[in-house]
Design an enzyme around this catalytic site. Sequence first.
Site, short mmCIF file in Angstrom:
data_model
loop_
_atom_site.label_atom_id
_atom_site.label_comp_id
_atom_site.label_asym_id
_atom_site.label_seq_id
_atom_site.Cartn_x
_atom_site.Cartn_y
_atom_site.Cartn_z
N GLU A 1 1.52 -0.41 -4.83
CA GLU A 1 0.48 0.53 -5.24
C GLU A 1 1.13 1.90 -5.45
OE1 GLU A 1 -3.39 3.03 -3.79
OE2 GLU A 1 -1.70 2.65 -2.48
N ASP B 1 0.82 -1.21 0.00
CA ASP B 1 0.00 0.00 0.00
C ASP B 1 0.87 1.27 0.00
OD1 ASP B 1 -2.80 1.06 0.45
OD2 ASP B 1 -1.83 1.97 2.19
C1 ABC Z 1 -11.69 7.78 3.35
C2 ABC Z 1 -13.11 7.86 2.87
C3 ABC Z 1 -13.23 8.54 1.54
C4 ABC Z 1 -12.64 9.88 1.68
C5 ABC Z 1 -11.22 9.76 2.18
C6 ABC Z 1 -10.59 11.12 2.41
O1 ABC Z 1 -11.20 9.06 3.43
O2 ABC Z 1 -13.61 6.54 2.78
O3 ABC Z 1 -14.57 8.64 1.15
O4 ABC Z 1 -12.65 10.51 0.42
C7 ABC Z 1 -8.12 3.94 3.11
C8 ABC Z 1 -9.58 3.58 2.95
C9 ABC Z 1 -10.35 4.74 2.37
C10 ABC Z 1 -10.11 6.01 3.15
C11 ABC Z 1 -8.59 6.26 3.20
C12 ABC Z 1 -8.21 7.52 3.94
O5 ABC Z 1 -7.96 5.14 3.83
O6 ABC Z 1 -9.67 2.46 2.09
O7 ABC Z 1 -11.74 4.43 2.38
O8 ABC Z 1 -10.84 7.04 2.51
O9 ABC Z 1 -8.52 7.43 5.29
C13 ABC Z 1 -4.43 3.29 -0.68
C14 ABC Z 1 -5.48 2.18 -0.56
C15 ABC Z 1 -6.75 2.79 0.00
C16 ABC Z 1 -6.48 3.21 1.44
C17 ABC Z 1 -5.19 3.89 1.59
C18 ABC Z 1 -4.83 4.40 2.91
C19 ABC Z 1 -4.25 3.94 0.61
O10 ABC Z 1 -5.64 1.55 -1.77
O11 ABC Z 1 -7.86 1.90 -0.03
O12 ABC Z 1 -7.57 4.10 1.81
O13 ABC Z 1 -4.05 3.32 3.50
C20 ABC Z 1 -3.81 8.39 -2.56
C21 ABC Z 1 -2.66 7.45 -2.18
C22 ABC Z 1 -3.03 5.99 -2.38
C23 ABC Z 1 -4.35 5.67 -1.64
C24 ABC Z 1 -5.41 6.61 -2.17
C25 ABC Z 1 -6.76 6.37 -1.49
O14 ABC Z 1 -5.02 7.97 -1.92
O15 ABC Z 1 -1.54 7.77 -2.97
O16 ABC Z 1 -1.99 5.19 -1.86
N1 ABC Z 1 -4.73 4.24 -1.78
C26 ABC Z 1 -4.06 11.39 -6.92
C27 ABC Z 1 -2.75 11.17 -6.19
C28 ABC Z 1 -2.77 9.80 -5.52
C29 ABC Z 1 -3.95 9.71 -4.58
C30 ABC Z 1 -5.22 9.93 -5.39
C31 ABC Z 1 -6.48 9.85 -4.53
O17 ABC Z 1 -5.15 11.22 -6.02
O18 ABC Z 1 -1.68 11.26 -7.10
O19 ABC Z 1 -1.57 9.63 -4.78
O20 ABC Z 1 -3.98 8.40 -3.98
O21 ABC Z 1 -6.42 10.82 -3.55
C32 ABC Z 1 -4.75 10.17 -12.06
C33 ABC Z 1 -3.51 10.93 -11.62
C34 ABC Z 1 -3.21 10.59 -10.17
C35 ABC Z 1 -4.42 10.90 -9.31
C36 ABC Z 1 -5.62 10.13 -9.85
C37 ABC Z 1 -6.87 10.39 -9.00
O22 ABC Z 1 -5.85 10.51 -11.20
O23 ABC Z 1 -2.42 10.56 -12.44
O24 ABC Z 1 -2.11 11.33 -9.71
O25 ABC Z 1 -4.15 10.41 -7.97
O26 ABC Z 1 -5.06 10.52 -13.38
#
Ligand code: ABC
Length: 488
Positions: free
Chosen positions: A235, A211
């Site tokens: 990831e 992760d």
């Molecule tokens: C909770 C709520 C959500 C709320 C959020 C703020 O809080 O449920 O409704 O919006 C876990 C839970 C989630 C929880 C989060 C935060 O924790 O499953 O439900 O959300 O508390 C991993 C896992 C994911 C997990 C975590 C945390 C990490 O798969 O399930 O979430 O351990 C970032 C991280 C990535 C992470 C993801 C959720 O957030 O890097 O590791 N996933 C851009 C950024 C990314 C970023 C993404 C989303 O936005 O570059 O780094 O991911 O915020 C592309 C671009 C990308 C862009 C995407 C969206 O579009 O090239 O750069 O990503 O075109």
Amino acid sequence: ASADDWTKRSVYQVVTDRFALGNGSSPSCDTSQKKYCGGNWQGIINHLDYIQDMGFDAIWISPVVENVQGTTTEGEAYHGYWPQNINSLNTNFGSADDLKSLSSALHDKGMHLMVDVVVNHVVANPTNTSSVWPETFDYSLLQPFGAANSFHTQCFISDYNNQTDVEQCWLGDSGLPLLDLDTENSTVVDTMYSWIKNLVSDYDIDGLRVDTAKHIRQDFWPDFASNAGVYTVAEILIGNVTYAAPYTKGLDSVLDYPTYYAVYNAFTNGTSGNMSTIAEMVNQAQDQYNHGTFYVGSFVENQDNPRIQSTVSDQAIVKNMMTWPFINDGIPILYYGQEQGYQGGNDPANREALWLSGFNTENKPLVTHVKTLNAARKQAISANSSFLTTKASFISQSSSTSTLAISKPPFLTLLTNVGSGSSSSASWSIPSSAGLYSGKETLVDVLTCDTVTTEDDGSLSVSASGGLPKVLMPAEALSKSGSLCGSQ
Ligand code: ABC
Ligand code: CA
């Protein structure tokens, strides 16, 4: 197990809380509540046949360690990504014996276990929302770290273009901060290295989904991987190959996010979706990733993104998209529920309870589709000893931006985004110069068992039927006794 071993496999991704209950009950599960619904490791054990019967020989499960308890501003930690004590298990999912039983039940069936692991952060409910960092948290709960000096100074990631920010500031927000471990601190680093070594050996784990890997400095990962000693897939949530590429050196590979975005955009925008961006992305990844794209995890749905069917309902498009992970270079990963046609949108709606489907596989066209794709990939591996080490290549379809032809012998896969509408049509042409076939060769579309024959010069023209994908294999590459159009 090694990366090479994993390339032969196909993976079913389970959100443990949402797959099955060990006692066989089927409680309601309102995803919008963001609460535990009751799924556990015993439930997975009880339904391994459901997974294996579709042709999967590995599963990926949610993080297993103890998480923050109770309700946070983002609900409960049912998904497992909010570790609190990394030396204990999440008792909502079962006991240590249950996890060991899951591991051995899988191994008894010749299947592999991939566990999701979180190294970047831990989570504690703020003790007093009016206090400020570092006084805000009860560090004694955060085991084995236990003190503020195990963490980076609090700041929330604000600039994703600033890599120091991405690595050393915190995910989450003031409502629910994800406390960012100081992975520059050698005590923290050594703790994590020995933790992963023990976790893998205690539960006989075969592979890891790592992760938030982009949130830790790249040179943390090689020693992490060697302590793990099994296949590691990172990831790196990004649509950019060049950004993701360096992580394929420290860890075995990455989840293929750049191609995921290309596929998603190509198929969910009607015929204005640009299919050639898929080829461009794959070619970049083949060039830039260590080991090319052979070790990537290839997917079209997961727990962080909307399900395909929240965006498109046309089953022809859905089947085209679902075909992708099985016919390209990477390791196919299917997110639980896709086979049941689940339609949830963004997190948390995309985390539906699978038990509500009754695990029913009768009259489920997508279950059949997945079964066929897994069987076809297995057949391709056995028919061509270099299938797993031959790069997928694209045969230019200059007359159309709505079609894609991918060769990975013995597969020739033909995809299109025209959909099933009666006014839409698509066709593919494969010139003799592609050098794929001899004259008058019979090819079988393993999705329908229909056949086509090449021209005298080995060229081929094929029209789509109802916008459906085609996975063509030479008749001679099909086993006469196998279930896959075996009578051809
Ligand atoms: C909770 C709520 C959500 C709320 C959020 C703020 O809080 O449920 O409704 O919006 C876990 C839970 C989630 C929880 C989060 C935060 O924790 O499953 O439900 O959300 O508390 C991993 C896992 C994911 C997990 C975590 C945390 C990490 O798969 O399930 O979430 O351990 C970032 C991280 C990535 C992470 C993801 C959720 O957030 O890097 O590791 N996933 C851009 C950024 C990314 C970023 C993404 C989303 O936005 O570059 O780094 O991911 O915020 C592309 C671009 C990308 C862009 C995407 C969206 O579009 O090239 O750069 O990503 O075109
Ligand atoms: Ca970090």
